[in-house]
Scaffold this motif. Structure first.
Motif, mmCIF file in Angstrom:
data_model
loop_
_atom_site.group_PDB
_atom_site.id
_atom_site.type_symbol
_atom_site.label_atom_id
_atom_site.label_comp_id
_atom_site.label_asym_id
_atom_site.label_seq_id
_atom_site.Cartn_x
_atom_site.Cartn_y
_atom_site.Cartn_z
ATOM 1 N N LEU A 53 50.341 14.966 33.130
ATOM 2 C CA LEU A 53 49.959 14.688 31.358
ATOM 3 C C LEU A 53 48.391 13.999 31.477
ATOM 4 N N PRO A 54 47.649 14.901 31.160
ATOM 5 C CA PRO A 54 46.465 15.035 30.967
ATOM 6 C C PRO A 54 45.886 13.950 29.302
ATOM 7 N N GLU A 56 47.813 11.242 28.872
ATOM 8 C CA GLU A 56 47.996 10.167 28.036
ATOM 9 C C GLU A 56 46.789 9.487 28.372
ATOM 10 N N ARG A 57 46.501 7.598 27.999
ATOM 11 C CA ARG A 57 45.607 6.901 28.296
ATOM 12 C C ARG A 57 44.904 7.322 29.217
ATOM 13 N N PHE A 58 46.052 7.528 30.390
ATOM 14 C CA PHE A 58 45.308 7.297 31.937
ATOM 15 C C PHE A 58 45.847 8.498 32.157
ATOM 16 N N PRO A 59 45.383 9.593 32.816
ATOM 17 C CA PRO A 59 45.756 10.870 33.145
ATOM 18 C C PRO A 59 47.095 10.848 33.864
ATOM 19 N N ILE A 60 48.497 11.650 33.758
ATOM 20 C CA ILE A 60 49.016 11.004 34.866
ATOM 21 C C ILE A 60 49.153 12.860 35.784
ATOM 22 N N PRO A 61 49.331 12.635 37.104
ATOM 23 C CA PRO A 61 49.225 13.695 37.784
ATOM 24 C C PRO A 61 50.611 14.237 37.811
ATOM 25 N N ALA A 62 51.196 15.497 38.009
ATOM 26 C CA ALA A 62 52.085 16.316 38.351
ATOM 27 C C ALA A 62 53.120 14.970 39.373
ATOM 28 N N ALA A 63 54.364 14.748 39.050
ATOM 29 C CA ALA A 63 55.813 14.474 39.790
ATOM 30 C C ALA A 63 55.781 14.813 41.191
ATOM 31 N N ASP A 64 55.728 13.930 41.972
ATOM 32 C CA ASP A 64 56.771 15.167 42.894
ATOM 33 C C ASP A 64 58.074 15.660 43.653
ATOM 34 N N ILE A 65 58.788 15.770 42.749
ATOM 35 C CA ILE A 65 60.362 16.161 42.836
ATOM 36 C C ILE A 65 60.807 16.030 43.324
ATOM 37 N N HIS A 66 60.042 17.343 44.648
ATOM 38 C CA HIS A 66 60.839 17.762 45.390
ATOM 39 C C HIS A 66 60.511 16.268 46.546
ATOM 40 N N LEU A 67 59.789 15.749 46.422
ATOM 41 C CA LEU A 67 60.271 14.680 47.642
ATOM 42 C C LEU A 67 61.924 14.062 47.105
ATOM 43 N N ILE A 68 62.796 14.162 45.486
ATOM 44 C CA ILE A 68 63.840 13.843 45.442
ATOM 45 C C ILE A 68 65.122 14.660 45.002
ATOM 46 N N ASP A 69 66.244 14.596 45.346
ATOM 47 C CA ASP A 69 67.454 14.786 45.207
ATOM 48 C C ASP A 69 67.414 15.388 43.738
ATOM 49 N N PRO A 165 53.335 3.570 33.139
ATOM 50 C CA PRO A 165 53.184 3.670 31.432
ATOM 51 C C PRO A 165 53.354 3.265 30.357
ATOM 52 N N ARG A 166 55.159 3.113 30.163
ATOM 53 C CA ARG A 166 55.704 2.748 28.651
ATOM 54 C C ARG A 166 57.283 1.078 29.618
ATOM 55 N N ALA A 167 57.362 0.253 29.200
ATOM 56 C CA ALA A 167 58.357 -0.291 29.564
ATOM 57 C C ALA A 167 59.088 -0.303 28.399
ATOM 58 N N LEU A 168 60.599 -1.044 28.403
ATOM 59 C CA LEU A 168 61.500 -1.454 27.931
ATOM 60 C C LEU A 168 61.725 -2.876 27.384
ATOM 61 N N LEU A 202 60.566 7.966 36.648
ATOM 62 C CA LEU A 202 59.206 8.760 37.440
ATOM 63 C C LEU A 202 58.614 8.704 35.554
ATOM 64 N N PHE A 203 57.438 8.168 35.689
ATOM 65 C CA PHE A 203 56.629 8.044 34.514
ATOM 66 C C PHE A 203 57.487 9.154 33.557
ATOM 67 N N GLN A 204 56.954 10.522 33.546
ATOM 68 C CA GLN A 204 57.181 11.626 32.854
ATOM 69 C C GLN A 204 58.856 11.241 32.227
ATOM 70 N N ASP A 205 60.029 10.310 32.837
ATOM 71 C CA ASP A 205 60.889 10.090 32.603
ATOM 72 C C ASP A 205 60.753 8.836 31.363
ATOM 73 N N VAL A 206 60.192 8.349 32.276
ATOM 74 C CA VAL A 206 60.055 6.316 31.248
ATOM 75 C C VAL A 206 59.862 7.201 29.839
ATOM 76 N N ILE A 207 58.521 7.392 29.557
ATOM 77 C CA ILE A 207 57.987 8.768 28.455
ATOM 78 C C ILE A 207 58.911 8.912 27.714
#
Length: 223
Positions: A53-54, A56-69, A165-168, A202-207
C-alpha cells in the motif's frame, strides 16, 4: 611373450580398478540432497488483497501471507456468530475476528492474541478509532519492560509503532477497557498467542476492518 601378456593383463585390471574407484569417488562426493517441496501457490486474489500500500502515510509493504495458515486469510463467510449485522466479534480461542454483515454473511480475519488480549471479555462498543495512532504503553507495561521508558509519553506513528496504521479503542459504557484492535506487521504472529498487546491484525486487514466499522458499533469478545 608370457611376461608381456601378464603385464598387459595387469594393466587392464589396474585400469578397470581405477575406473571403479573413480565411479565410487563420484558417488561419495555427490550425496542425494532432499528436495524441499514448493510452497502452495497463493491465489492472485489474495496476493492483491495483501499487496503493498504505497499511498499510505508510511508506505506499507506486501504482507508475507505465505507464513500464515490460509484459514487466517481474510475471507467472506457465513455468519455463524448469532450477532446482528454491524457487530465486531472476537473469537479469542480460535484466533478469528468477524465483522457481521447483511444477508447472513460476515467478513472474517485472522488475528494474533497477546497477554492483554485475554484480559477482557464480554460486550462493549467501539468508541473511536485512529489512523496511524500514537502508542503510549501503560505504566504497568513499562514496569515490566523498563526499556519502554522513552515512550512513556507516547511513540510517534511509524511502521514499527506497535499499533500499526489503525487502532480501534473499546469502551464498556463510559469506561475505557484498555482493549484494542490494532495492526501488526509480523505475519508470523497471526493465529498465535504472543507476548504482549491486545488483538492484532495484519496491516492490510486492520485497514479493511477500520473502513467498515462505525463508531459505537457493538463488540463481543469471547474467551
Amino acid at each position: 611373450m608370457h611376461s608381456h601378456t601378464i603385464s598387459r593383463r595387469h594393466m587392464m585390471l589396474g585400469a578397470s580398478s581405477l575406473a571403479v574407484l573413480a565411479l565410487a569417488g563420484c558417488a561419495t562426493t555427490t550425496p542425494k540432497v532432499p528436495v524441499t517441496p514448493p510452497s502452495p501457490a497463493i491465489p492472485p486474489e489474495y496476493r492483491a488483497m495483501y499487496a503493498a500500500l504505497p499511498n499510505e502515510r508510511f508506505p506499507i509493504p506486501a504482507a508475507d501471507i505465505h507464513l500464515i495458515d490460509p484459514i487466517y486469510w481474510r475471507q467472506e463467510v457465513t455468519n455463524t456468530t448469532g450477532e446482528k449485522p454491524g457487530t465486531v466479534v472476537v473469537d479469542t480461542p480460535s484466533r478469528l475476528l468477524y465483522w457481521t454483515m447483511e444477508d447472513g454473511r460476515a467478513m472474517r480475519y485472522g488475528v494474533g492474541i497477546g497477554r492483554d488480549g485475554f484480559a477482557w471479555e464480554g460486550r462493549g462498543h467501539v468508541a473511536y478509532g485512529r489512523e496511524w495512532p500514537t502508542w503510549t504503553p501503560p505504566s504497568e507495561m513499562i514496569d515490566r519492560q523498563p526499556e519502554l521508558e522513552p515512550y512513556r509519553h507516547g511513540m510517534e506513528p511509524a511502521l514499527e509503532n506497535p499499533l500499526g496504521p489503525r487502532a480501534l479503542y473499546i469502551h464498556q459504557g463510559n469506561r475505557d477497557t484498555l482493549y484494542r484492535l490494532h495492526g501488526n506487521m509480523d505475519a508470523r504472529s497471526i493465529g498465535q498467542a504472543v507476548s504482549s498487546g491486545c488483538v492484532r491484525l495484519l496491516f492490510q486487514d486492520v485497514i479493511d476492518l477500520y473502513g467498515r466499522v462505525r463508531w459505537g458499533a457493538p463488540i463481543v469478545v469471547v474467551q
